[in-house]
Design a protein around this motif. Structure first.
Motif, short mmCIF file in Angstrom:
data_model
loop_
_atom_site.label_atom_id
_atom_site.label_comp_id
_atom_site.label_asym_id
_atom_site.label_seq_id
_atom_site.Cartn_x
_atom_site.Cartn_y
_atom_site.Cartn_z
N ASN A 56 0.85 -1.20 0.00
CA ASN A 56 0.00 0.00 0.00
C ASN A 56 0.88 1.24 0.00
OD1 ASN A 56 -2.94 -1.10 0.62
ND2 ASN A 56 -1.50 -2.21 1.94
N PRO A 57 1.68 1.43 -1.04
CA PRO A 57 2.64 2.52 -1.05
C PRO A 57 1.98 3.88 -1.21
CG PRO A 57 2.61 1.47 -3.17
CD PRO A 57 1.71 0.65 -2.28
N THR A 58 2.66 4.91 -0.77
CA THR A 58 2.21 6.28 -0.98
C THR A 58 3.36 7.11 -1.54
OG1 THR A 58 2.83 6.89 1.29
CG2 THR A 58 0.56 6.18 0.93
N LEU A 59 2.99 8.14 -2.25
CA LEU A 59 3.97 9.11 -2.69
C LEU A 59 4.03 10.24 -1.68
CD1 LEU A 59 3.15 9.42 -6.49
CD2 LEU A 59 5.04 8.20 -5.45
N SER A 60 5.16 10.85 -1.54
CA SER A 60 5.31 11.97 -0.61
C SER A 60 6.10 13.07 -1.31
CB SER A 60 6.06 11.52 0.64
OG SER A 60 6.14 12.56 1.58
N PRO A 61 5.61 14.32 -1.27
CA PRO A 61 4.39 14.78 -0.62
C PRO A 61 3.13 14.37 -1.37
CG PRO A 61 5.45 16.59 -1.76
CD PRO A 61 6.40 15.43 -1.85
#
Length: 308
Positions: A56-61
């Motif tokens: 469940n990856p996220t990009l940041s920002p």
């Protein structure tokens, strides 16, 4: 004292710039201060399953998630960073109800392959090519391993299996699971034969790391029959590699937990859980753990063979 933010712009592009910055400003200004992490984010991460960020990856920002064409992935002749937003999944040959994303292959200069396999309901694995060995590590869900014996093995998250070349075996999943797989053409040695191994990370002892602060576990024996090993390396926030490594080994790395900075050659990359790195022989490499939680990565390393 309430937080405040004063921004002054002049010129015809003021409105456009404000529209771009508004989502970032809303996320940055909170009850805990301009640059603080929302408490809800910390609480959420502590309640999730182990290695949940890998699947469940996220990009940041966050405001970059929908930016057209954006990716953190990089490919160079001596290293690559493959990040989750650039994964491409397709059916795996000879597997049933399974999608795979090849992350490292000989096409980029590696002597091994590394891929994610997403097993769906009633899925079954295929066999690797002739004379190819396989290592399987479970990052989400669980799979059942069978080699034709009476006993089937349940492999939950953090469990693994090593299969020597030309060994009949089957991985089954009745629900869903995600596994990371390493395969390479086995380099045989006279009078040495590797054996099948079933294990889990937590059952492997911590090993001494002279001059270093990280915690190290090796998932395979260090003896001559095995031509590669898989390391699990743990860093607490603020810890880093003391040695700036430059060596003959190739690496394939999956960041399982945390975030940090990885130096590869002359480039410095922010990385987080779910990122994959390929390192060619002799590329300068170094890691430092950042954030507020442990960094853990899984690392492939070729060993025990004469390079000539």
């Amino acid at each position: 004292m309430q937080n405040s933010l004063s921004i002054s712009f002049h010129g015809p592009h003021t409105l456009l710039l404000l529209l771009v910055l508004l989502p970032w400003v809303r996320g940055a200004v909170g009850q805990e201060g301009f640059c603080s992490v929302p408490p809800s984010a910390v609480a959420e991460s502590s309640s999730k399953p182990l290695y949940w960020k890998v699947t469940n990856p996220t990009l940041s920002p966050a405001n970059l998630q929908d930016l057209p064409g954006f990716t953190r992935s990089v490919y160079r002749w001596d290293h690559a960073l493959i990040t989750p937003e650039s994964h491409v999944f397709s059916p795996l040959p000879d597997w049933v109800n399974t999608l795979g994303a090849y992350l490292i292959t000989p096409a980029m200069g590696a002597h091994f392959s590394m891929y994610l396999a997403k097993m769906q309901e009633n899925s079954r694995s295929g066999l690797p090519p002739k004379d190819v060995e396989r290592f399987v590590f479970v990052v989400d869900g669980s799979v059942t391993f069978s080699n034709g014996s009476i006993i089937d093995y349940k492999l939950p998250v953090d469990s693994y299996a090593y299969l020597p070349p030309n060994v009949e075996h089957l991985l089954k999943c009745d629900t869903t699971a995600t596994i990371i797989i390493f395969e390479r053409r086995y380099i045989s040695l006279e009078n040495h034969c590797p054996e099948q191994i079933i294990g889990s990370t937590e059952k492997q002892p911590l090993l001494e790391t002279p001059g270093e602060v990280f915690e190290l576990r090796k998932l395979l024996p260090t003896s001559a029959p095995y031509d590669f090993n898989i390391h699990i390396m743990d860093f607490q926030p603020g810890e880093y590699l003391n040695v700036k490594e430059v060596h003959y080994n190739q690496h394939g790395l999956l960041l399982l937990e945390g975030q940090g900075i990885y130096r590869l050659g002359d480039s410095w990359y922010p990385v987080q859980a779910g990122d994959v790195i390929w390192m060619a022989p002799f590329v300068p490499q170094w890691y430092a753990a950042l954030g507020k939680t442990r960094s853990r990565y899984l690392l492939y390393k070729d060993v025990n063979r004469n390079l000539l």
